[in-house]
Design a protein around this motif. Sequence first.
Motif, mmCIF file in Angstrom:
data_model
loop_
_atom_site.group_PDB
_atom_site.id
_atom_site.type_symbol
_atom_site.label_atom_id
_atom_site.label_comp_id
_atom_site.label_asym_id
_atom_site.label_seq_id
_atom_site.Cartn_x
_atom_site.Cartn_y
_atom_site.Cartn_z
ATOM 1 N N VAL A 48 0.752 -0.966 -0.130
ATOM 2 C CA VAL A 48 -0.026 0.080 -0.027
ATOM 3 C C VAL A 48 0.691 1.091 0.035
ATOM 4 N N LEU A 49 0.584 2.270 -0.886
ATOM 5 C CA LEU A 49 1.608 3.112 -1.079
ATOM 6 C C LEU A 49 1.339 4.210 -0.120
ATOM 7 N N ASN A 50 2.242 5.163 0.363
ATOM 8 C CA ASN A 50 2.283 6.305 1.304
ATOM 9 C C ASN A 50 1.530 7.486 0.683
ATOM 10 N N PRO A 51 0.433 7.751 1.019
ATOM 11 C CA PRO A 51 -0.263 8.875 0.303
ATOM 12 C C PRO A 51 0.652 10.268 0.315
ATOM 13 N N ASP A 52 1.225 10.269 1.445
ATOM 14 C CA ASP A 52 2.245 11.426 1.519
ATOM 15 C C ASP A 52 3.173 11.780 0.625
ATOM 16 N N CYS A 53 3.590 10.768 -0.068
ATOM 17 C CA CYS A 53 4.674 10.699 -1.317
ATOM 18 C C CYS A 53 4.264 9.820 -2.443
ATOM 19 N N THR A 54 2.956 10.262 -2.790
ATOM 20 C CA THR A 54 2.359 9.336 -3.742
ATOM 21 C C THR A 54 1.772 10.438 -4.848
ATOM 22 N N ARG A 55 2.201 10.218 -6.098
ATOM 23 C CA ARG A 55 1.582 10.951 -7.185
ATOM 24 C C ARG A 55 0.798 10.182 -8.079
ATOM 25 N N GLU A 56 -0.242 10.743 -8.750
ATOM 26 C CA GLU A 56 -1.062 9.924 -9.898
ATOM 27 C C GLU A 56 -0.517 10.772 -11.187
ATOM 28 N N SER A 122 9.168 13.122 -15.318
ATOM 29 C CA SER A 122 10.166 14.208 -15.439
ATOM 30 C C SER A 122 9.566 15.443 -15.551
ATOM 31 N N GLU A 123 8.617 15.678 -16.006
ATOM 32 C CA GLU A 123 7.873 17.114 -15.894
ATOM 33 C C GLU A 123 7.509 17.375 -14.748
ATOM 34 N N LEU A 124 6.970 16.261 -14.053
ATOM 35 C CA LEU A 124 6.476 16.674 -12.574
ATOM 36 C C LEU A 124 7.541 17.001 -11.665
ATOM 37 N N GLY A 125 8.827 16.772 -12.182
ATOM 38 C CA GLY A 125 9.733 17.287 -11.335
ATOM 39 C C GLY A 125 10.131 16.505 -10.038
ATOM 40 N N VAL A 126 9.624 14.855 -10.056
ATOM 41 C CA VAL A 126 9.843 14.392 -8.794
ATOM 42 C C VAL A 126 10.829 13.061 -9.158
ATOM 43 N N ARG A 127 11.286 12.344 -8.147
ATOM 44 C CA ARG A 127 12.160 11.170 -8.528
ATOM 45 C C ARG A 127 11.333 9.899 -8.047
ATOM 46 N N PRO A 128 10.905 9.186 -8.944
ATOM 47 C CA PRO A 128 10.097 8.149 -8.634
ATOM 48 C C PRO A 128 10.631 6.901 -8.049
ATOM 49 N N VAL A 129 10.223 6.167 -7.195
ATOM 50 C CA VAL A 129 10.821 5.010 -6.598
ATOM 51 C C VAL A 129 9.884 3.802 -6.593
ATOM 52 N N GLY A 130 10.625 2.595 -6.820
ATOM 53 C CA GLY A 130 9.532 1.520 -6.497
ATOM 54 C C GLY A 130 8.962 1.249 -8.156
ATOM 55 N N GLN A 131 7.861 0.282 -8.042
ATOM 56 C CA GLN A 131 7.210 -0.031 -9.335
ATOM 57 C C GLN A 131 6.010 0.759 -9.503
ATOM 58 N N PRO A 132 5.517 1.637 -10.541
ATOM 59 C CA PRO A 132 4.248 2.399 -10.500
ATOM 60 C C PRO A 132 3.217 1.354 -10.444
ATOM 61 N N GLN A 133 2.086 1.667 -9.986
ATOM 62 C CA GLN A 133 0.764 0.595 -9.993
ATOM 63 C C GLN A 133 -0.062 1.207 -11.009
ATOM 64 N N VAL A 134 -0.431 0.378 -12.018
ATOM 65 C CA VAL A 134 -1.387 0.751 -12.999
ATOM 66 C C VAL A 134 -2.956 0.456 -12.299
ATOM 67 N N THR A 135 -3.679 1.517 -12.399
ATOM 68 C CA THR A 135 -5.319 1.616 -11.832
ATOM 69 C C THR A 135 -5.936 1.439 -12.878
ATOM 70 N N PHE A 153 7.325 8.556 -4.655
ATOM 71 C CA PHE A 153 8.627 9.501 -4.957
ATOM 72 C C PHE A 153 9.325 9.932 -3.842
ATOM 73 N N VAL A 154 10.523 10.299 -4.016
ATOM 74 C CA VAL A 154 11.364 10.822 -2.621
ATOM 75 C C VAL A 154 10.912 12.130 -2.543
ATOM 76 N N PRO A 155 10.317 12.589 -1.411
ATOM 77 C CA PRO A 155 9.746 14.030 -1.283
ATOM 78 C C PRO A 155 11.012 14.959 -1.125
ATOM 79 N N ALA A 156 10.798 16.219 -1.432
ATOM 80 C CA ALA A 156 11.869 17.193 -1.277
ATOM 81 C C ALA A 156 11.583 17.659 0.027
ATOM 82 N N PHE A 157 12.709 18.072 0.587
ATOM 83 C CA PHE A 157 12.738 18.540 2.086
ATOM 84 C C PHE A 157 14.005 19.178 2.387
ATOM 85 N N SER A 158 14.193 20.320 3.234
ATOM 86 C CA SER A 158 15.079 21.025 3.575
ATOM 87 C C SER A 158 16.425 20.144 4.652
#
Length: 468
Positions: A48-56, A122-135, A153-158
Amino acid sequence: MSSTDTLENNPLPEAAETATPEVSDGHEGRPHEHDGHDHAHAHQHGPVLNPDCTRELVLDIPVEEVAKAYRTVTGNYRKYAKIPGFRAGKVPESVVKRRYAAEIRKDVIDGLLPERFNKAVSELGVRPVGQPQVTELNVEDGAPLHVKAVFEFVPAFSIDGYQNVTVPKPPVEITEEEFQAELAQLRESRATIEPVEEDRPLQDGDWAQITYKGLIEGDADAAPVAGEDTLVEIGGKDTVEAFSTALKGAKPGQELKAEVIYPADYAEAKLAGQTVAYEVEVKAIKKRTLPELDDDFARELGAYESFADLEERVREHLASRKRRSVEGETKDRLFAALTERYPFPVPESLVQEQIDARLERGLRALAAQGMDTEQMRKLDFARLRAAQRDSAQAEVKTFILLDRIAQEENITVSDDELDHELQLAALQSREPVDALKVRLTQDGGLARIREQLRREKTASALYERLPA
């Protein structure tokens, strides 16, 4: 978590170039087929993906491009299809489409999706990790291709101020007490047990050679606790006090009785908390003799010319061991301080992969201890995975932080450093270096090793800066 595990064995997956969702001929990432037509269902494969670092991500490819891809792929199948009743290259297109429908569909998807998917990510500007899940996935000839996928994706943080995060850095110099303790341990390892010739009773420090038989009180069905020619140290730290009391003052040939009440936390489970009535016969008295610390002792231990040579080597070994231990423990404390200072959500797919890695190492260790496959199948893996979760999550946070700091400081790994690591790996695996490099290049292992070394360099740089 140890710094060795953190830096050497557990790379983060390199997903930036491999984020394309996989679509197979089974149900993974594609719709089920019912009643002769496709329709999409949402599936939850993998963690189950972490919603805090998940994009669609939603992609729609025009019907013209889909039709062109179908024509191209179908044409390739017509050239090489071997179907009874038709000459090679002359099979009707309709027959090819029916015969190879699943294969053609997959090749169309593979031809259309990867490049577009990676470009969109790439245009979203995030670094994906793991295998995407097709819904959602709709693809058929004569219609637009529609796909919806979610990925972590790996979230951006300071990390502002990370240079100021410190922990105590203990000294690594060995003390005289540590050196003498090491020598004493070496001396103990070469001690001998010799008969006592004089006619006297057992006393503290002696070793009694005994034969014994004991019955557990209150358990008539329990097998007797028995032993032949067993050595027991009188007053020894591993000897139950009642045994020492009963044996002290006895002489060889003497028979005696002793009642021993074992503590509840006794190491041997079947005796813990039990009262055992023993009958004991003293066979002999023996004494532990320690060797003299001289040149002969040194030469007995190995290729040492003298005791002074041994002392020097012991100091070097002890210093190296203490340095590694102190550095590893200090790095672990620093990692904990950094992850506490910079909280951020962690992709669940990375946590699950780290749990897999920890369990795999644990199973290898159990196998090395003699556990067979059938015994392993009986393990409660759900409980084992749950027990590993906190440690795995902390390790993943450390990996991400080290990667972030390495990027900030432009820390890199040279080809010479990588080649040195490959030389060591080749020696361990007994594989030619060139063959190892080819294999690792093909499976992506070379990039992972470079990342591991980069993290190791980053951690070492942070450690060296800590105030003494």
